[in-house]
Design a protein around this motif. Structure first.
Motif, PDB file in Angstrom:
ATOM      1  N   MET A  12       0.844  -1.200   0.000  1.00 30.85           N
ATOM      2  CA  MET A  12       0.000   0.000   0.000  1.00 30.85           C
ATOM      3  C   MET A  12       0.879   1.249   0.000  1.00 30.85           C
ATOM      4  N   THR A  13       0.415   2.278  -0.684  1.00 31.87           N
ATOM      5  CA  THR A  13       1.151   3.539  -0.768  1.00 31.87           C
ATOM      6  C   THR A  13       0.957   4.359   0.494  1.00 31.87           C
ATOM      7  N   THR A  14       2.050   4.917   1.004  1.00 28.36           N
ATOM      8  CA  THR A  14       2.001   5.799   2.170  1.00 28.36           C
ATOM      9  C   THR A  14       2.362   7.210   1.747  1.00 28.36           C
ATOM     10  N   SER A  15       1.538   8.162   2.155  1.00 29.30           N
ATOM     11  CA  SER A  15       1.759   9.571   1.831  1.00 29.30           C
ATOM     12  C   SER A  15       1.945  10.373   3.106  1.00 29.30           C
ATOM     13  N   LEU A  16       2.980  11.207   3.147  1.00 23.78           N
ATOM     14  CA  LEU A  16       3.216  12.108   4.272  1.00 23.78           C
ATOM     15  C   LEU A  16       2.903  13.525   3.825  1.00 23.78           C
ATOM     16  N   ILE A  17       2.059  14.207   4.597  1.00 22.27           N
ATOM     17  CA  ILE A  17       1.596  15.546   4.241  1.00 22.27           C
ATOM     18  C   ILE A  17       1.908  16.497   5.384  1.00 22.27           C
ATOM     19  N   THR A  18       2.594  17.592   5.095  1.00 24.31           N
ATOM     20  CA  THR A  18       2.830  18.619   6.111  1.00 24.31           C
ATOM     21  C   THR A  18       1.735  19.678   6.012  1.00 24.31           C
ATOM     22  N   GLY A  19       1.463  20.328   7.146  1.00 28.99           N
ATOM     23  CA  GLY A  19       0.357  21.284   7.163  1.00 28.99           C
ATOM     24  C   GLY A  19      -0.954  20.594   6.848  1.00 28.99           C
ATOM     25  N   ALA A  20      -1.165  19.417   7.456  1.00 32.91           N
ATOM     26  CA  ALA A  20      -2.221  18.511   7.009  1.00 32.91           C
ATOM     27  C   ALA A  20      -3.580  18.742   7.644  1.00 32.91           C
ATOM     28  N   GLY A  55      -6.843  23.619   4.997  1.00 34.91           N
ATOM     29  CA  GLY A  55      -6.517  24.100   3.659  1.00 34.91           C
ATOM     30  C   GLY A  55      -6.170  23.003   2.679  1.00 34.91           C
ATOM     31  N   LEU A  56      -5.163  23.265   1.871  1.00 38.43           N
ATOM     32  CA  LEU A  56      -4.754  22.305   0.856  1.00 38.43           C
ATOM     33  C   LEU A  56      -4.217  21.021   1.481  1.00 38.43           C
ATOM     34  N   GLY A  57      -3.559  21.127   2.628  1.00 42.15           N
ATOM     35  CA  GLY A  57      -3.051  19.925   3.275  1.00 42.15           C
ATOM     36  C   GLY A  57      -4.168  18.964   3.622  1.00 42.15           C
ATOM     37  N   ALA A  58      -5.259  19.493   4.183  1.00 45.53           N
ATOM     38  CA  ALA A  58      -6.412  18.653   4.508  1.00 45.53           C
ATOM     39  C   ALA A  58      -7.060  18.112   3.242  1.00 45.53           C
ATOM     40  N   ALA A  59      -7.092  18.929   2.181  1.00 43.46           N
ATOM     41  CA  ALA A  59      -7.670  18.470   0.914  1.00 43.46           C
ATOM     42  C   ALA A  59      -6.834  17.340   0.317  1.00 43.46           C
ATOM     43  N   PHE A  60      -5.518  17.457   0.383  1.00 44.44           N
ATOM     44  CA  PHE A  60      -4.649  16.364  -0.071  1.00 44.44           C
ATOM     45  C   PHE A  60      -4.909  15.100   0.756  1.00 44.44           C
ATOM     46  N   ALA A  61      -5.060  15.260   2.073  1.00 42.98           N
ATOM     47  CA  ALA A  61      -5.291  14.104   2.934  1.00 42.98           C
ATOM     48  C   ALA A  61      -6.581  13.394   2.551  1.00 42.98           C
ATOM     49  N   ARG A  62      -7.644  14.169   2.323  1.00 46.33           N
ATOM     50  CA  ARG A  62      -8.923  13.555   1.953  1.00 46.33           C
ATOM     51  C   ARG A  62      -8.821  12.825   0.620  1.00 46.33           C
ATOM     52  N   ARG A  63      -8.193  13.468  -0.355  1.00 48.66           N
ATOM     53  CA  ARG A  63      -8.115  12.854  -1.677  1.00 48.66           C
ATOM     54  C   ARG A  63      -7.253  11.588  -1.655  1.00 48.66           C
ATOM     55  N   LEU A  64      -6.115  11.642  -0.992  1.00 51.41           N
ATOM     56  CA  LEU A  64      -5.231  10.481  -0.972  1.00 51.41           C
ATOM     57  C   LEU A  64      -5.819   9.343  -0.136  1.00 51.41           C
ATOM     58  N   ALA A  65      -6.543   9.692   0.925  1.00 56.31           N
ATOM     59  CA  ALA A  65      -7.238   8.661   1.701  1.00 56.31           C
ATOM     60  C   ALA A  65      -8.303   7.989   0.840  1.00 56.31           C
ATOM     61  N   ALA A  66      -9.035   8.786   0.081  1.00 57.00           N
ATOM     62  CA  ALA A  66     -10.058   8.235  -0.808  1.00 57.00           C
ATOM     63  C   ALA A  66      -9.440   7.326  -1.866  1.00 57.00           C
ATOM     64  N   ASP A  67      -8.184   7.621  -2.246  1.00 58.07           N
ATOM     65  CA  ASP A  67      -7.478   6.803  -3.233  1.00 58.07           C
ATOM     66  C   ASP A  67      -6.830   5.561  -2.615  1.00 58.07           C
ATOM     67  N   VAL A 110       7.840   5.804   2.920  1.00 59.71           N
ATOM     68  CA  VAL A 110       6.922   6.841   2.445  1.00 59.71           C
ATOM     69  C   VAL A 110       7.101   6.966   0.937  1.00 59.71           C
ATOM     70  N   HIS A 111       6.000   6.869   0.214  1.00 65.73           N
ATOM     71  CA  HIS A 111       6.049   6.879  -1.244  1.00 65.73           C
ATOM     72  C   HIS A 111       5.680   8.232  -1.845  1.00 65.73           C
ATOM     73  N   VAL A 112       4.928   9.035  -1.088  1.00 61.36           N
ATOM     74  CA  VAL A 112       4.499  10.356  -1.559  1.00 61.36           C
ATOM     75  C   VAL A 112       4.755  11.366  -0.453  1.00 61.36           C
ATOM     76  N   LEU A 113       5.451  12.447  -0.777  1.00 59.80           N
ATOM     77  CA  LEU A 113       5.695  13.546   0.160  1.00 59.80           C
ATOM     78  C   LEU A 113       5.014  14.794  -0.375  1.00 59.80           C
TER      79      LEU A 113
END
Length: 258
Positions: free
Chosen positions: A1-9, A12-24, A80-83
Motif C-alpha cells: 500500500m502507498t504511504t503519503s506524508l503531508i505537512t500542514g495537514a 486548507g490544501l493539506g487537509a484536501a490532499f489528505a482527503r483525496r489520498l485517503a479516498a485513493d 513513504v512513497h508520496v511527500l
C-alpha cells in the motif's frame, strides 16, 4: 500500500490532499503543529474513508520539528512513497513592518524544511524507483511579492532543478502554484482578504485534483485554473515595474495561498 506524508495537514490544501489520498486508498502520515487538531483530522479520515492515519506533531520552523519528520521519512521499515510539502504561512504588513525574525521563520518553513524533507525522502524513493514529491508554492512565485513570493520562487526553482537532475529515476516532482484558495491562511496571517473578488477564489479540492492530474501527466509546474495561467503568462511578458506597482498597492494582505 502507498504511504503519503503531508505537512500542514490539518487545514486548507493539506487537509484536501489528505482527503483525496485517503479516498485513493493511501495510508497517511499527517504532520502539523497542533496535536489535538491532528487527532481530530485522523479520526475524521478513519470515519470517512476507513483509513488509519499516523499523526506526527512537528513545528517546521524549529530544527527539532524538521528533524523528527526527516527521521520518519528515512525509516526503512515504514517507507513513504508520496511527500507533500504543504506547510506554510504569510506575514501581514509591508516589508519594514514585519520583524526579521518572523521573515526568517517563514524562510525556514518554506525553504529549509522543503529542502531537508525532500532530501530525506528521495534516496529511498530513488532506490525503489517509485515516488512523488509535491511542493506547494504559489502564483506569487512569479511576481514581486517580497519575502513570501521570493520563498515560493525558490520552491519552484528547487523543484524544477531536482526534477531535471533525477529525470528517469522513477521519482517525480511537482511544484503546485495556486492563486487564492479559501483556507485559514489569510485569517491566521491577519490579512484582510475581503476585497479579493469572488471569481478569484479557488476550491481546495479542485486544486488538489488538478495537481494530481498534472503529476500524472509528468508536468513539473502546475498552475491550477486558466485565469491564473493567464496571470502567470502576463507576468513573464510585462515589465516588472507594472505588476510590482500593483503588488505594492495591495500589499501582503492579499498574498495568495493554498
Amino acid at each position: 500500500m502507498t504511504t503519503s506524508l503531508i505537512t500542514g495537514a490539518t487545514s486548507g490544501l493539506g487537509a484536501a490532499f489528505a482527503r483525496r489520498l485517503a479516498a485513493d486508498g493511501h495510508r497517511l502520515v499527517l504532520v502539523a503543529r497542533d496535536e489535538e487538531r491532528l487527532a481530530r483530522a485522523a479520526a475524521d479520515l478513519l470515519t470517512r474513508y476507513n483509513t488509519a492515519a499516523e499523526v506526527l506533531p512537528a513545528d517546521l520552523a524549529d530544527d527539532d520539528g524538521i528533524a523528527s519528520v526527516e527521521a520518519r521519512l528515512r525509516d526503512p521499515d515504514r517507507p513513504v512513497h508520496v511527500l507533500v510539502n504543504n506547510a506554510g504561512f504569510g506575514n501581514g504588513g509591508g516589508f519594514l513592518d514585519v520583524p526579521v525574525a518572523q521573515e526568517l521563520r517563514m524562510l525556514k518553513v518554506h525553504c529549509e524544511a522543503v529542502l531537508r524533507l525532500t532530501s530525506a525522502a528521495v534516496p529511498a524513493m530513488r532506490e525503489r524507483r517509485r515516488g512523488f514529491v509535491i511542493n506547494v508554492a504559489s502564483v506569487a512565485a512569479f511576481m514581486s511579492r517580497g519575502t513570501y513570493g521570493a520563498s515560493k520562487a525558490w520552491v519552484v526553482s528547487f523543484t524544477e532543478g531536482v526534477a531535471q537532475e533525477l529525470a528517469g529515476s522513477g521519482v517525480r516532482f511537482l511544484a503546485l502554484c495556486p492563486g487564492f484558495v479559501r483556507t485559514e491562511f489569510h485569517a491566521r496571517a491577519g490579512m484582510d482578504a475581503s476585497k479579493v473578488p469572488s471569481w478569484a477564489w479557488l476550491n481546495a479540492n479542485k486544486v488538489v485534483a488538478t495537481a494530481l492530474r498534472d503529476l500524472a501527466r509528468d508536468r513539473t509546474v502546475s498552475v491550477p485554473d486558466p485565469r491564473y495561467k493567464l496571470a502567470v503568462a502576463l507576468t513573464r511578458h510585462l515589465p516588472t515595474s507594472l505588476y510590482a506597482a500593483a503588488s505594492t498597492r495591495t500589499g501582503r494582505r492579499y498574498d495568495p495561498k493554498f
